[in-house]
Each structure stands twice: as structure tokens, then as C-alpha cells.
Design an enzyme around this catalytic site. Structure first.
Site, PDB file in Angstrom:
ATOM      1  N   GLY A   1     -44.543  55.122 -97.468  1.00 32.14           N
ATOM      2  CA  GLY A   1     -43.677  55.607 -97.102  1.00 32.14           C
ATOM      3  C   GLY A   1     -44.117  55.844 -95.529  1.00 32.14           C
TER       4      GLY A   1
ATOM      5  N   THR B   1     -39.868  48.826 -99.049  1.00 31.09           N
ATOM      6  CA  THR B   1     -40.370  50.082-100.549  1.00 31.09           C
ATOM      7  C   THR B   1     -41.948  49.948-100.185  1.00 31.09           C
ATOM      8  OG1 THR B   1     -40.652  49.961-102.143  1.00 31.09           O
ATOM      9  CG2 THR B   1     -40.008  47.455-101.280  1.00 31.09           C
ATOM     10  N   GLY B   2     -42.854  50.793-100.472  1.00 28.24           N
ATOM     11  CA  GLY B   2     -43.915  51.641-100.245  1.00 28.24           C
ATOM     12  C   GLY B   2     -44.491  52.730 -99.711  1.00 28.24           C
TER      13      GLY B   2
ATOM     14  N   THR C   1     -37.789  52.298-104.890  1.00 27.11           N
ATOM     15  CA  THR C   1     -36.780  51.980-104.090  1.00 27.11           C
ATOM     16  C   THR C   1     -36.254  51.259-104.860  1.00 27.11           C
ATOM     17  OG1 THR C   1     -38.004  53.560-102.387  1.00 27.11           O
ATOM     18  CG2 THR C   1     -36.561  51.716-101.705  1.00 27.11           C
TER      19      THR C   1
ATOM     20  N   ARG D   1     -40.734  66.857 -98.196  1.00 26.86           N
ATOM     21  CA  ARG D   1     -42.015  65.871 -98.111  1.00 26.86           C
ATOM     22  C   ARG D   1     -40.857  64.022 -98.020  1.00 26.86           C
ATOM     23  NH1 ARG D   1     -42.140  60.086-100.094  1.00 26.86           N
ATOM     24  NH2 ARG D   1     -44.000  58.975 -98.685  1.00 26.86           N
ATOM     25  N   VAL D   2     -40.578  63.587 -96.758  1.00 22.27           N
ATOM     26  CA  VAL D   2     -39.540  62.816 -96.987  1.00 22.27           C
ATOM     27  C   VAL D   2     -40.526  61.515 -95.931  1.00 22.27           C
ATOM     28  CG1 VAL D   2     -37.702  61.626 -95.074  1.00 22.27           C
ATOM     29  CG2 VAL D   2     -37.679  64.103 -96.136  1.00 22.27           C
ATOM     30  N   GLY D   3     -40.029  60.260 -96.629  1.00 25.06           N
ATOM     31  CA  GLY D   3     -40.462  59.184 -96.674  1.00 25.06           C
ATOM     32  C   GLY D   3     -39.891  57.941 -95.462  1.00 25.06           C
ATOM     33  N   ASP D   4     -40.650  56.746 -95.580  1.00 26.90           N
ATOM     34  CA  ASP D   4     -39.863  55.954 -94.924  1.00 26.90           C
ATOM     35  C   ASP D   4     -38.065  55.743 -94.892  1.00 26.90           C
ATOM     36  OD1 ASP D   4     -40.929  54.277 -97.183  1.00 26.90           O
ATOM     37  OD2 ASP D   4     -40.004  52.815 -96.024  1.00 26.90           O
TER      38      ASP D   4
HETATM   39  N1  ASP Z   1     -40.946  54.034 -99.709  1.00 27.21           N
HETATM   40  C1  ASP Z   1     -41.043  54.985-100.512  1.00 27.21           C
HETATM   41  C2  ASP Z   1     -41.260  56.586-100.102  1.00 27.21           C
HETATM   42  O1  ASP Z   1     -42.475  56.583 -99.108  1.00 27.21           O
HETATM   43  C3  ASP Z   1     -41.134  54.837-102.068  1.00 27.21           C
HETATM   44  C4  ASP Z   1     -40.947  53.119-102.218  1.00 27.21           C
HETATM   45  O2  ASP Z   1     -40.976  52.303-101.735  1.00 27.21           O
HETATM   46  O3  ASP Z   1     -41.407  52.969-103.508  1.00 27.21           O
HETATM   47  O4  ASP Z   1     -40.276  56.951-100.674  1.00 27.21           O
END
Ligand code: ASP
Length: 335
Positions: free
Chosen positions: A253, A250-251, A200, A228-231
Site C-alpha cells: 500500500g 492490491t499490493g 485485499t 498504519r493505513v494503506g492504499d
Molecule cells: N494494499 C493493501 C494495504 O497495503 C494490502 C493488499 O492489497 O494486499 O493495506
């Protein structure tokens, strides 16, 4: 006459104060499994060059006395344009072999925010998130609605969904789907996703007026399904700013949402009196891993302090401050 003199004096004082203020910009290009052996020298150099370009773009605005909001927008656009990060061009593929992009932006001192999720044709999702913040009464727009909103702006560039494709990301999708099928055939539990399919981009800036802004943009997770939607587009999870603190995450989500990561870090600074570093370390190195997730954040406070903790093997990151300190880093053992 006296009034004019007073006005000029106060203008001079404001300018002097603004000039003394510590501006800062910190960026990330994603956390995850980033091993020295697996990253070629050429790829590493190209990634660092992109990070430097993003720092230059944002810092040029801050150095001219521009806003943190403009700085984070400019830095994130550079990273979205690079095929090497999972945002904009080079975004990961979902399970249907398409791209759905998420982004959000927030300004700390006003707490205005804008976000979009699952857009398919917007070349620079962060620009659309900013339009949501500045030109709609809403905070978050998704899918077809966000696309329709984008139709209203000539300066929001549109592209075919395939424009975001890269060979690298297609290979990652094929690997993820082959692994998923093998697991289903063998009847073994789903694979541990830790740090595997992420990436991200994000930026946090402090401008000469003492204002903080944050921007985050992503393609989400490889092989994601069911909308799907992350953070990243969720204010408080992947992005948050208040008057004193800003965080972009980032990580994995799902865990960042469950732990309200970005808000929790700023809340610890505000309510508990933690330093930015203490707050960011506690949330990233303890709270998220204890839940089972992983990732990292970049964080910045109103004094220009920066924290960049991550619990994965690497996180692409870079920073520049008015005092001249500047750098990029990829692996854990770098500063
Ligand atoms: N946080 C993002 C998500 O889960 C992915 C990422 O940060 O690498 O969509």
C-alpha cells in the site's frame, strides 16, 4: 396522445439501449506470493469457488439492470465473508493481535466516494464505506469516529474483533513477528516485504446505464503498527473511478499511495489517450516496481474492456461479461 406515444417510444429506446450495453464485472482477492507448489488443490478450488460466488452475486444485479454500485458492494461482501481473503472474516492481524479494517467505494459518473479506516467491529466494512458516501457529508471516517458513525445504522452488522480471527492469519502474524525479532537480534536490515503479507479484495463493475463503480476492502498488512493505513481506503490510490474508467488495487500500500496508482491509470486513459491495458500495464509493471513496490490492479473501462496486470507471482481474480466470457485465475501463466 402524441405525448404518451413519444414517452413510450423514448422508454422503449432507453430500454433497448440499456439492453445492448456491455455490462462487466471484474474482481480480485489480492496479489502476492501465490505459488503453485504452496497452494493445495483443495485450497485453490475453495478460492475459485469463492471468486465464482462473488461474480454470481455481482452479475445477478447487473443482469437485472441494477447499478454498478450495488454490484460491487454485493461482490465485495461475498469476499469479505470468506475466511480465505484478507478482508472482513480472515483479515490479517496487526502487531497487537487485533484486526483493523479499511475499505472504500467510488461511483464514477458522479465521483461520489466513501471510505473508512481502522474499524474494529464492522462485519462488512464495504457497507460502512458506502454509508459514508451516501449518508454523510464526508468521504473518509476513521477509528472511533467511524465506529460511532456505524452505531447510527441498524443494518450495519457489528461483531467482536475476535470474530475476524482465523488460525491461518495468526500463524502468519507469529511468523512475521519471529522474523522481525530475529532480524532485530541479528541487527540486519528489515526484511524485504515484497508480496509477503498482503491480500485485499476488490471489484469494478460497468452497468447497463454505462456507469462504473469500484469497491475495495482489506485488513491491511500483517503485523502493522501505529495505526498504519494503506492504499485501499484512499481514493485515488487503492480505489478510483471516473465516468470512463475504474480501478481497484492490491499490493504494498505504501507504494500505491505514493504513485496514486488508481487515479494515475484513469488519468492516463483520460489525458494521454492510452488504452486501459496500456495505462494499467505502465503503472503496475513499471511505475510501482521502479519505486520498489509490488502488487496488481483490476481495471475496467466504459466499453467493458478489462485489464488485470500484476507484478507478483499471483493474483486471485475473476471476471464476467455480458457477452458470456467468464473466468477465474490465480497464477501468472493463466489468461
Ligand atoms: N494494499 C493493501 C494495504 O497495503 C494490502 C493488499 O492489497 O494486499 O493495506
Amino acid at each position: 396522445m402524441r405525448l404518451i406515444a413519444l414517452f413510450l417510444l423514448s422508454l422503449a429506446m432507453t430500454t433497448a439501449t440499456a439492453q445492448d450495453k456491455p455490462t462487466a464485472l471484474v474482481i480480485h482477492g489480492g496479489a502476492g506470493v501465490i505459488e503453485r507448489d504452496a497452494l493445495s488443490d483443495a485450497d485453490e478450488a475453495a478460492i475459485r469457488a469463492d471468486l465464482d460466488q462473488a461474480l454470481d452475486a455481482g452479475n445477478a444485479i447487473l443482469a437485472k439492470g441494477g447499478s454498478a454500485l450495488d454490484a460491487v458492494t454485493a461482490a465485495v461482501v461475498v469476499l469479505e465473508e470468506s475466511p480465505r481473503f484478507n478482508a472482513g472474516k480472515g483479515a490479517v492481524f496487526n502487531a497487537q493481535g487485533r484486526h483493523e479494517l479499511d475499505a472504500s467505494i467510488m461511483e464514477g459518473h458522479t465521483r461520489r466516494a466513501g471510505a473508512i479506516a481502522s474499524v474494529r467491529t464492522v462485519r462488512n466494512p464495504i457497507r460502512l464505506a458506502r454509508k459514508v458516501m451516501e449518508q454523510s457529508p464526508h468521504v473518509m471516517l476513521i477509528e472511533d469516529g467511524a465506529e460511532a458513525f456505524a452505531d447510527g445504522f441498524k443494518d450495519i452488522e457489528r461483531v467482536e474483533n475476535g470474530w475476524f480471527d482465523t488460525d491461518n492469519r495468526r500463524e502468519q502474524l507469529e511468523q512475521a513477528q519471529a522474523r522481525e525479532k530475529a532480524e532485530a537480534d541479528a541487527g540486519t536490515p528489515a526484511e524485504d516485504l515484497r508480496g509477503k503479507y498482503f491480500g485485499t479484495v476488490g471489484a469494478v463493475a460497468l452497468d447497463a446505464q454505462g456507469h462504473i463503480a469500484v469497491a475495495t476492502s482489506t485488513g491491511g498488512m500483517t503485523n502493522k503498527k501505529w495505526g498504519r493505513v494503506g492504499d485501499s481506503p484512499i481514493i485515488g490510490a487503492g480505489t478510483y473511478a471516473d465516468a470512463n474508467c475504474g480501478v481497484s488495487g492490491t499490493g504494498w500500500g505504501e507504494y500505491f499511495i505514493r504513485a496514486s496508482v488508481a487515479h494515475d491509470i484513469c488519468a492516463r486513459v483520460a489525458y494521454k489517450g492510452d488504452t486501459l491495458q496500456q495505462a494499467a500495464d505502465e503503472v503496475v509493471m513499471k511505475v510501482v516496481p521502479e519505486l520498489g513496490g509490488d502488487g496488481g490492479v483490476i481495471a475496467l473501462d466504459k466499453d467493458g474492456n478489462i485489464a488485470m496486470p500484476f507484478n507478483t507471482s499471483g493474483m486471485y481474480r475473476g471476471w464476467v461479461k455480458k457477452d458470456g466470457s467468464r473466468g477465474t485465475a490465480v497464477f501468472r501463466d493463466e489468461q
